[in-house]
Design a protein around this motif. Structure first.
Motif, mmCIF file in Angstrom:
data_model
loop_
_atom_site.group_PDB
_atom_site.id
_atom_site.type_symbol
_atom_site.label_atom_id
_atom_site.label_comp_id
_atom_site.label_asym_id
_atom_site.label_seq_id
_atom_site.Cartn_x
_atom_site.Cartn_y
_atom_site.Cartn_z
ATOM 1 N N LYS A 323 0.827 -1.201 0.000
ATOM 2 C CA LYS A 323 0.000 0.000 0.000
ATOM 3 C C LYS A 323 0.863 1.253 0.000
ATOM 4 N N VAL A 324 1.936 1.243 0.834
ATOM 5 C CA VAL A 324 2.856 2.394 0.888
ATOM 6 C C VAL A 324 3.530 2.584 -0.468
ATOM 7 N N ASP A 325 3.919 1.461 -1.088
ATOM 8 C CA ASP A 325 4.547 1.563 -2.409
ATOM 9 C C ASP A 325 3.585 2.204 -3.407
ATOM 10 N N ASP A 326 2.291 1.798 -3.310
ATOM 11 C CA ASP A 326 1.295 2.412 -4.207
ATOM 12 C C ASP A 326 1.168 3.905 -3.924
ATOM 13 N N GLU A 327 1.150 4.229 -2.610
ATOM 14 C CA GLU A 327 1.042 5.646 -2.245
ATOM 15 C C GLU A 327 2.280 6.409 -2.717
ATOM 16 N N ASN A 328 3.452 5.786 -2.558
ATOM 17 C CA ASN A 328 4.685 6.438 -3.019
ATOM 18 C C ASN A 328 4.669 6.663 -4.531
ATOM 19 N N GLU A 329 4.171 5.645 -5.217
ATOM 20 C CA GLU A 329 4.089 5.801 -6.673
ATOM 21 C C GLU A 329 3.132 6.931 -7.033
ATOM 22 N N SER A 330 1.994 6.981 -6.296
ATOM 23 C CA SER A 330 1.049 8.066 -6.534
ATOM 24 C C SER A 330 1.676 9.433 -6.229
ATOM 25 N N ARG A 332 4.897 10.083 -6.250
ATOM 26 C CA ARG A 332 5.898 10.397 -7.274
ATOM 27 C C ARG A 332 5.230 10.986 -8.520
ATOM 28 N N THR A 333 4.080 10.396 -8.856
ATOM 29 C CA THR A 333 3.346 10.935 -10.002
ATOM 30 C C THR A 333 2.904 12.376 -9.736
ATOM 31 N N THR A 334 2.403 12.582 -8.496
ATOM 32 C CA THR A 334 1.968 13.940 -8.117
ATOM 33 C C THR A 334 3.133 14.923 -8.148
ATOM 34 N N VAL A 335 4.284 14.479 -7.623
ATOM 35 C CA VAL A 335 5.478 15.334 -7.608
ATOM 36 C C VAL A 335 5.915 15.682 -9.026
ATOM 37 N N ASP A 336 5.870 14.682 -9.883
ATOM 38 C CA ASP A 336 6.239 14.945 -11.275
ATOM 39 C C ASP A 336 5.307 15.975 -11.890
ATOM 40 N N ASP A 337 3.994 15.787 -11.598
ATOM 41 C CA ASP A 337 3.024 16.751 -12.127
ATOM 42 C C ASP A 337 3.286 18.138 -11.575
#
Length: 414
Positions: A323-330, A332-337
């Motif tokens: 779940k944390v990995d999914d949140e981190n991926e989310s 990271r996507t947000t940070v990129d945006d």
């Protein structure tokens, strides 16, 4: 008769507490009491004590019956030596001498009085008085030997055991014996003319005179009335006791042989005791090991429970990590945006700042124009106020003048 027997048994139980009263002893005591005339209880007691001590009957009745086991072992060895084929047949069918011969020794064949009759039992007791328990061994071997063919013909344990208990004496019925097997009373060999270790007849060893089977004391003067009254109704077989006793006399049992069997039995008992002690030790060790195994099983169960709990925790951690990995991926996507947005932000901010400056400049110009307009209005209002003040001052002067005139006029009118 029953009361006298009861007193005799109580007297012996008090005399020998180690033996007390055991099953089978009442039959021996009853025969002894009958042989002593039925009423001479003191003689019967003395005779019973002599039999128990002098002929080792006492060891048959002691706790755990050591004498009985020793005599049965000797009987088995005699069968093995004299009738090996019968011995092997009995062993194959799982029949031991304790299953059928125990009562012979414990009651001296008195348990068979229904078939033998009191007089035959009395003759057997005469043999025991002269020869001891070896007479019972001889009679037992003679019975088995006489019935060897019938024993070998029995192939079922139940049938053979019933035959050994109930029908061994049938072979000595006078109607079944061949003429050659029925010895004449005048020429029959005495029941005790059997070689001992020294080669002398056993009756000479005991100092007794050898009576013939037809003239033994019990057979000459049996007490039928007393015996029948005590043992109850009997269905006696018409037995040729002379033939039975002659066959028993032909069984040579030396003291050396019995002593050797005794030593073998004692060695076997010691070996068995050692094995039982070892078995007990092994059982004790086994109990200890079982307790250890149970303890280890409990510990293993506890460890399994803990392992399951840790496994569940590990699964939970893995799920949480996923779940944390999914949140981190989310994120990271947000940070990129956001980074892309931030990269575009300066231009937008600059444009927006210029727009805001233009708007503020325009607003400032509009406010300045309004201010000038308001200043002009304020100046006009101030000028008008000045004019009003001048007008008010003029009016005040005129009012003062009018007031003075009024006062002058009022005074003049007064």
């Amino acid at each position: 008769m029953t009361e006298r027997l009861t007193r005799l048994l109580k007297a012996y139980a008090l005399y020998d507490p180690a033996v007390g009263y055991v099953q089978g002893l009442h039959l021996v005591a009853a025969v002894v009491l009958i042989e002593c005339g039925g009423s001479r209880e003191e003689d019967a007691f003395t005779t019973l004590v002599a039999l128990m001590k002098r002929h080792d009957l006492r060891s048959l009745y002691l706790p755990e019956m050591p004498g009985l086991h020793r005599r049965l072992y000797q009987f088995d060895r005699l069968l093995e030596e004299r009738i090996p084929h019968c011995h092997v047949h009995l062993v194959r069918l799982g029949i031991t001498s304790s299953m059928y011969a125990s009562q012979w020794l414990l009651t001296l064949f008195a348990s068979n009085v229904a078939k033998l009759g009191p007089s035959a039992v009395s003759r057997i007791y005469d043999l025991v008085v002269l020869d001891g328990l070896v007479a019972i061994l001889r009679l037992g071997v003679a019975l088995v030997e006489r019935n060897a063919q019938k024993i070998l013909s029995k192939t079922k344990m139940e049938d053979l055991l019933d035959f050994l208990k109930e029908h061994l004496f049938d072979a000595y019925q006078k109607s079944k014996l061949p003429p050659a097997d029925i010895p004449a009373s005048s020429s029959a060999t005495g029941p005790l003319d059997v070689k001992t270790e020294a080669g002398a007849p056993s009756h000479e060893k005991s100092g007794a005179t050898s009576p013939s089977p037809a003239t033994t004391p019990a057979s000459a003067n049996p007490p039928p009335s007393s015996a029948g009254g005590f043992f109850g109704g009997t269905t006696e077989l018409d037995l040729d006791m002379d033939a039975l006793i002659a066959d028993a006399a032909a069984v040579v049992i030396t003291d050396t042989k019995l002593d050797g069997y005794r030593k073998d039995y004692e060695s076997a008992v010691k070996e068995q005791a050692a094995k039982e002690a070892e078995a007990l030790e092994l059982r004790t060790s086994n109990v200890t090991l079982q307790a250890s195994v149970r303890r280890l099983e409990e510990e293993l169960e506890k460890l399994n429970t803990e392992h399951i709990e840790l496994a569940n925790e590990l699964v939970s951690v893995k799920v949480a990590r996923a779940k944390v990995d999914d949140e981190n991926e989310s994120l990271r996507t947000t940070v990129d945006d956001l980074k892309r947005i931030v990269d575009k932000q300066p231009q937008e901010v600059e444009l927006k700042f210029k727009e805001q400056l233009d708007e503020q400049a325009q607003t400032s110009r509009h406010v300045a124009a309004e201010n000038r307009k308001l200043q002009d209005q304020l100046a006009a209002i101030e000028q008008e106020l000045i004019n009003l003040k001048l007008t008010h001052a003029n009016q005040a002067d005129e009012h003062e003048k009018l007031q003075q005139k009024w006062e002058t006029l009022r005074k003049s009118l007064a």
